[in-house]
Design a protein around this motif. Structure first.
Motif, PDB file in Angstrom:
ATOM      1  N   GLN A   1       0.449  -1.211   0.445  1.00 11.64           N
ATOM      2  CA  GLN A   1      -0.229   0.034   0.349  1.00 11.64           C
ATOM      3  C   GLN A   1       0.845   1.233  -0.273  1.00 11.64           C
ATOM      4  O   GLN A   1       0.130   2.238  -0.324  1.00 11.64           O
ATOM      5  CB  GLN A   1      -1.096  -0.255   1.325  1.00 11.64           C
ATOM      6  N   TYR A   2       2.290   1.034   0.484  1.00 13.47           N
ATOM      7  CA  TYR A   2       2.605   2.385   0.743  1.00 13.47           C
ATOM      8  C   TYR A   2       4.168   2.366  -0.613  1.00 13.47           C
ATOM      9  O   TYR A   2       4.447   3.291  -0.117  1.00 13.47           O
ATOM     10  CB  TYR A   2       3.257   2.212   2.249  1.00 13.47           C
ATOM     11  N   ALA A   8       3.426  -2.387  -5.503  1.00 16.24           N
ATOM     12  CA  ALA A   8       2.055  -2.056  -5.311  1.00 16.24           C
ATOM     13  C   ALA A   8       1.737  -2.282  -6.787  1.00 16.24           C
ATOM     14  O   ALA A   8       0.802  -3.427  -7.038  1.00 16.24           O
ATOM     15  CB  ALA A   8       1.812  -0.435  -5.054  1.00 16.24           C
ATOM     16  N   ARG A  54     -10.633  -1.121  -4.669  1.00 14.44           N
ATOM     17  CA  ARG A  54     -10.348  -1.161  -3.921  1.00 14.44           C
ATOM     18  C   ARG A  54     -10.674  -2.585  -2.738  1.00 14.44           C
ATOM     19  O   ARG A  54      -9.860  -2.906  -2.160  1.00 14.44           O
ATOM     20  CB  ARG A  54     -11.225  -0.177  -2.907  1.00 14.44           C
ATOM     21  N   TRP A  78      -7.546  -4.425  -7.928  1.00 17.36           N
ATOM     22  CA  TRP A  78      -6.927  -3.470  -8.367  1.00 17.36           C
ATOM     23  C   TRP A  78      -6.609  -3.209  -9.440  1.00 17.36           C
ATOM     24  O   TRP A  78      -6.560  -4.445 -10.283  1.00 17.36           O
ATOM     25  CB  TRP A  78      -5.620  -3.020  -7.780  1.00 17.36           C
ATOM     26  N   THR A 137      -4.328   3.239  -3.026  1.00 17.60           N
ATOM     27  CA  THR A 137      -3.146   2.773  -2.695  1.00 17.60           C
ATOM     28  C   THR A 137      -3.623   4.292  -1.583  1.00 17.60           C
ATOM     29  O   THR A 137      -3.589   5.046  -1.407  1.00 17.60           O
ATOM     30  CB  THR A 137      -1.626   2.334  -2.896  1.00 17.60           C
ATOM     31  N   LYS A 138      -1.666   3.808  -0.643  1.00 12.03           N
ATOM     32  CA  LYS A 138      -1.123   5.407  -0.301  1.00 12.03           C
ATOM     33  C   LYS A 138      -0.214   6.200   0.248  1.00 12.03           C
ATOM     34  O   LYS A 138       0.529   6.469   0.284  1.00 12.03           O
ATOM     35  CB  LYS A 138      -1.449   4.253   1.798  1.00 12.03           C
TER      36      LYS A 138
END
Length: 259
Positions: A24-25, A30, A79, A83, A246-247
């Motif tokens: 995610q980060y 990702a 989500r 993805w 994502t983040k």
């Protein structure tokens, strides 16, 4: 037997929760996880493609003729299930605000993928406005046509199949559009710079034309960013956001053509 079951449970947890949470980060991780490992695995197991699976979700859950419903179903699917590299909900709000503020009559999108952003833009256009969206991949184009039709926007959004480099010089002659009010770049990041220069060369930009480029940080379009930020032809601004669903940091670059 217990050892095998334990291993399977651990692998299941790893693939379903732990790895997705970790990636995610990181934009690079990702993309590697979702766009290479997961997509190829699901394609093999289901004998379908990600765009086909996304279309099925739309047909199963979205209200026909309701663009907002189509967008919501795709966002929920991406989500919670699988993805996909749409512009996404977070950056989608930035896209919405730019389109709403500009209220364009003529719009060009480079890179349709499954039609998510075409629906997102198309639903905000007023009567008589036109959106031309170019898609190189025929499989993506086939799905996008269905998604756009399901949203009830087939009279507003016109999908053109083929390479942007081939089509841009032919747009004026073929579609009778002299200049575009708004251009959304969301295709191959390596093609952003060549295509913007081609648009200039073909005089498809007018003073005040707004260009909005997605994924300028992840995967990234450094040559494009350098050009629009340094060129006296553009007034350019970065909108910080996150890679879709994502983040990891990503963003949109809004560039106004000064002529």
């Amino acid at each position: 037997t217990n050892h095998c079951i334990g291993l399977l449970v651990a692998l299941y947890a790893l693939c379903l929760w732990i790895i997705p949470a970790v990636v995610q980060y990181s934009g690079c991780l990702a993309l590697l996880w979702h766009d290479v490992i997961v997509e190829k695995s699901l394609d093999t197991v289901t004998r379908t493609t990600r765009p086909q699976r996304l279309l099925k979700a739309v047909q199963d859950r979205a209200i026909r003729g309701n663009p907002k419903s189509v967008i919501s179903v795709i966002d929920h699917y991406c989500r919670n299930q699988e993805w996909a590299m749409n512009v996404g909900d977070e950056k989608g709000f930035i896209l919405d605000s730019v389109v709403s503020e500009l209220n364009p009559q003529t719009v060009l999108e480079l890179g349709t993928y499954c039609g998510y952003s075409a629906v997102r833009i198309g639903r905000l256009l007023h009567s008589g406005a036109r959106l031309l969206t170019l898609e190189f991949n025929p499989d993506y184009a086939a799905v996008a046509r269905e998604v756009i039709s399901w949203a009830g926007l087939e009279n507003t959004v016109q999908l053109v199949e083929g390479a942007s480099g081939d089509w841009i010089p032919r747009l004026r002659e073929h579609f009778g559009i002299h200049t575009f009010d708004f251009i959304f770049l969301d295709h191959w990041k390596e093609g952003y710079l060549a295509d913007i220069k081609l648009l200039e060369e073909c005089r498809l930009l007018r003073k005040g034309t707004v260009l909005l480029a997605d994924n300028v940080v992840c995967p990234g379009a450094p040559d494009y960013l350098e050009y629009v930020r340094k060129s006296p032809l553009y007034d350019s601004r970065y909108f910080k956001s996150h890679l879709e669903y994502t983040k990891a940091e990503d963003g949109l670059e809004k560039s106004v053509y000064l002529g």
